[in-house]
Design an enzyme around this catalytic site. Structure first.
Site, mmCIF file in Angstrom:
data_model
loop_
_atom_site.group_PDB
_atom_site.id
_atom_site.type_symbol
_atom_site.label_atom_id
_atom_site.label_comp_id
_atom_site.label_asym_id
_atom_site.label_seq_id
_atom_site.Cartn_x
_atom_site.Cartn_y
_atom_site.Cartn_z
ATOM 1 N N LYS A 94 76.058 -16.717 87.950
ATOM 2 C CA LYS A 94 74.831 -17.174 88.616
ATOM 3 C C LYS A 94 73.755 -16.096 88.685
ATOM 4 O O LYS A 94 72.564 -16.398 88.686
ATOM 5 C CB LYS A 94 75.156 -17.668 90.025
ATOM 6 C CG LYS A 94 76.087 -18.876 90.017
ATOM 7 C CD LYS A 94 75.464 -20.054 90.688
ATOM 8 C CE LYS A 94 76.192 -21.353 90.431
ATOM 9 N NZ LYS A 94 77.639 -21.338 90.738
ATOM 10 N N GLU A 116 68.847 -23.607 97.006
ATOM 11 C CA GLU A 116 69.875 -24.427 97.634
ATOM 12 C C GLU A 116 71.212 -23.816 97.244
ATOM 13 O O GLU A 116 71.312 -23.117 96.246
ATOM 14 C CB GLU A 116 69.792 -25.872 97.125
ATOM 15 C CG GLU A 116 70.519 -26.131 95.792
ATOM 16 C CD GLU A 116 69.924 -25.386 94.607
ATOM 17 O OE1 GLU A 116 68.710 -25.104 94.635
ATOM 18 O OE2 GLU A 116 70.679 -25.072 93.660
ATOM 19 N N SER A 381 83.888 -18.105 84.317
ATOM 20 C CA SER A 381 82.577 -18.066 84.979
ATOM 21 C C SER A 381 82.533 -17.234 86.255
ATOM 22 O O SER A 381 81.474 -16.746 86.629
ATOM 23 C CB SER A 381 82.109 -19.493 85.282
ATOM 24 O OG SER A 381 83.095 -20.200 86.013
HETATM 25 C C1 LIG Z 1 78.523 -22.427 90.574
HETATM 26 C C2 LIG Z 1 79.681 -22.138 89.730
HETATM 27 C C3 LIG Z 1 80.087 -23.005 88.694
HETATM 28 C C4 LIG Z 1 79.439 -24.345 88.440
HETATM 29 O O1 LIG Z 1 78.115 -24.305 88.104
HETATM 30 P P1 LIG Z 1 77.601 -24.507 86.613
HETATM 31 O O2 LIG Z 1 76.127 -24.598 86.771
HETATM 32 O O3 LIG Z 1 78.194 -25.771 86.090
HETATM 33 O O4 LIG Z 1 78.029 -23.327 85.839
HETATM 34 C C5 LIG Z 1 81.142 -22.623 87.882
HETATM 35 N N1 LIG Z 1 81.805 -21.462 88.089
HETATM 36 C C6 LIG Z 1 81.468 -20.618 89.085
HETATM 37 C C7 LIG Z 1 82.246 -19.361 89.250
HETATM 38 C C8 LIG Z 1 80.399 -20.920 89.935
HETATM 39 O O5 LIG Z 1 80.076 -20.073 90.919
#
Ligand SMILES: *Cc1c(COP(=O)(O)O)cnc(C)c1O
Length: 397
Positions: A94, A116, A381
């Protein structure tokens, strides 16, 4: 308007096939237009890119490693590579978008940022960047999430952000997003940093652009490590779709690369407790874009459910609605228990505790077959520190 060359399958109006566009109240028209112009102007500006790249390197810690997971590779009889977004500052992908967007806000002379957040990861990333750049920060968060995600609320406050609990609707992410958009309508001098590839055009394109650093690095790293810069598979989880968009970006035009998206099935696609929007959703409009939405036949948005707060969203970015319905991407629904199992496998076999969201992408290894020479890249992620409580409550051994 300056022509910006996007690698995305997008038209002038911000449509990906039938999906996308900008369905916004009249009062936001000039705001959204100004944002579009600023984005197209700076996206390819050398000085802007230089500043972005430097912060990515020195502040976020990029490039994030591309790690060949040997034990996982052996278990699944293929070559598994993990893109380590979990090692970024603040623990997820993010921050890439938060930095790009805040740099743009600064170029536009904005001093107040609105965001948000659901689980709080986007809120923390934005609060972090606002501290870094000396910007005022207001984060809307559903009252239910404020209670569930206390540590992230405390982090945002320590960073100097004002966290506003939202008491409407189900008091979760969808309601927080409504409130953030309302604030933007009342305060057009503010800059709204959205947390995923959702919202009216140009947001999905802009967020994908800032996240595209992920697949740019994957190409470079694969070339160095394997001599081949395209993998056979790229796998990512999708909530709104930003980490998947970043991981797919530079491969969308490469037909040899199979794109796989993992959405959250919750307790099962047909259980009524799910967030598998692509499987159960129908065409509709949510937060300013035409896309797939979980809704009743008369258009009431239904409540999503997933064990993972970051995937618990009743819509999906328009890019992913298009990639899925056109057949370019394969979409699998992963249940809570399959994700928990995959998280435990990674933890015990590689010594990496993944975010619950990322665990949905890892679970694809159990649901598909891969060849022994295939290169399979999974976008990790985020890190699992924030989910320890959920893991401990749900995994027995
Ligand atoms: C917020 C988040 C997601 C989901 O958001 P996307 O916009 O679909 O990437 C996935 N993995 C993590 C670690 C997150 O913090």
């Amino acid at each position: 308007m300056k022509k910006f060359k996007s690698l995305l399958p997008i038209d002038e109006e911000g449509y990906y096939g039938r999906f996308g566009g900008a369905y916004i109240p009249e009062i936001l028209h000039s705001n959204v237009k100004a944002l579009r112009e600023a984005f197209y102007r700076y996206a390819e500006d050398e000085e802007f890119k230089g500043e972005f790249d430097q912060l990515m390197r020195d502040y976020v810690g990029r490039p994030s490693p591309l790690y060949r997971a040997d034990r996982l590779s052996e278990r699944y009889g293929t070559n598994v590579y993990l893109k380590r977004e979990d090692l970024n500052h603040t623990g997820a992908h993010k921050i890439n978008n938060a930095i790009g967007s805040a740099l743009l806000a600064r170029r536009m002379g904005k001093k107040r940022i609105i965001a948000e957040t659901g689980a709080g990861q986007h809120g923390v990333a934005v609060a972090t960047v606002c501290a870094l750049m000396g910007l005022d920060c207001v984060v809307y968060m559903g009252a239910t999430d404020v209670e569930r995600q206390q540590p992230n609320v405390e982090r945002m406050k320590m960073l100097g952000a004002k966290v506003v609990p939202v008491h409407s609707g189900n008091k979760t992410l969808k309601d927080a997003t409504n409130e953030a958009i309302r604030d933007w309508c009342c305060n057009p001098d503010s800059f709204y940093i959205i947390g995923s590839t959702v919202g009216p055009h140009p947001y999905p394109e802009m967020v994908a652009h800032f996240q595209s650093v992920i697949s740019r690095e994957i190409r470079d790293q694969l070339r160095t490590q394997t001599g081949k810069e395209t993998p056979d598979y790229v796998i990512a989880c999708v909530g709104g779709g930003s980490n998947a968009a970043g991981a797919f970006y530079h491969f969308i035009d490469e037909p040899g690369v199979k794109l796989v998206a993992a959405e959250a099935a919750g307790k099962g696609v047909d259980s009524g407790e799910t967030a598998a929007t692509i499987h159960v959703g129908t065409e509709g409009i949510i937060h300013g874009a035409r896309t797939l939405v979980m809704q009743t036949p008369d258009g009431q948005i239904t409540e999503p459910y997933s064990i993972s707060a970051g995937l618990d969203y009743p819509g999906i970015g328009p890019l992913h609605a298009y990639l899925a319905t056109s057949g370019r991407a394969k979409v699998l629904a992963v249940t809570d228990s399959e994700a928990l199992h995959a998280a435990m496998t990674l933890t015990r076999m590689e010594g990496v505790i993944p975010a619950l969201e990322s665990a949905h992408a890892l679970a694809v290894l159990d649901k598909m077959r891969f060849g022994k020479d295939d290169i399979v890249v999974i976008n990790l992620s985020g890190r699992g520190d924030k989910d320890l409580h959920t893991y401990l409550a749900n995994i027995k051994n």
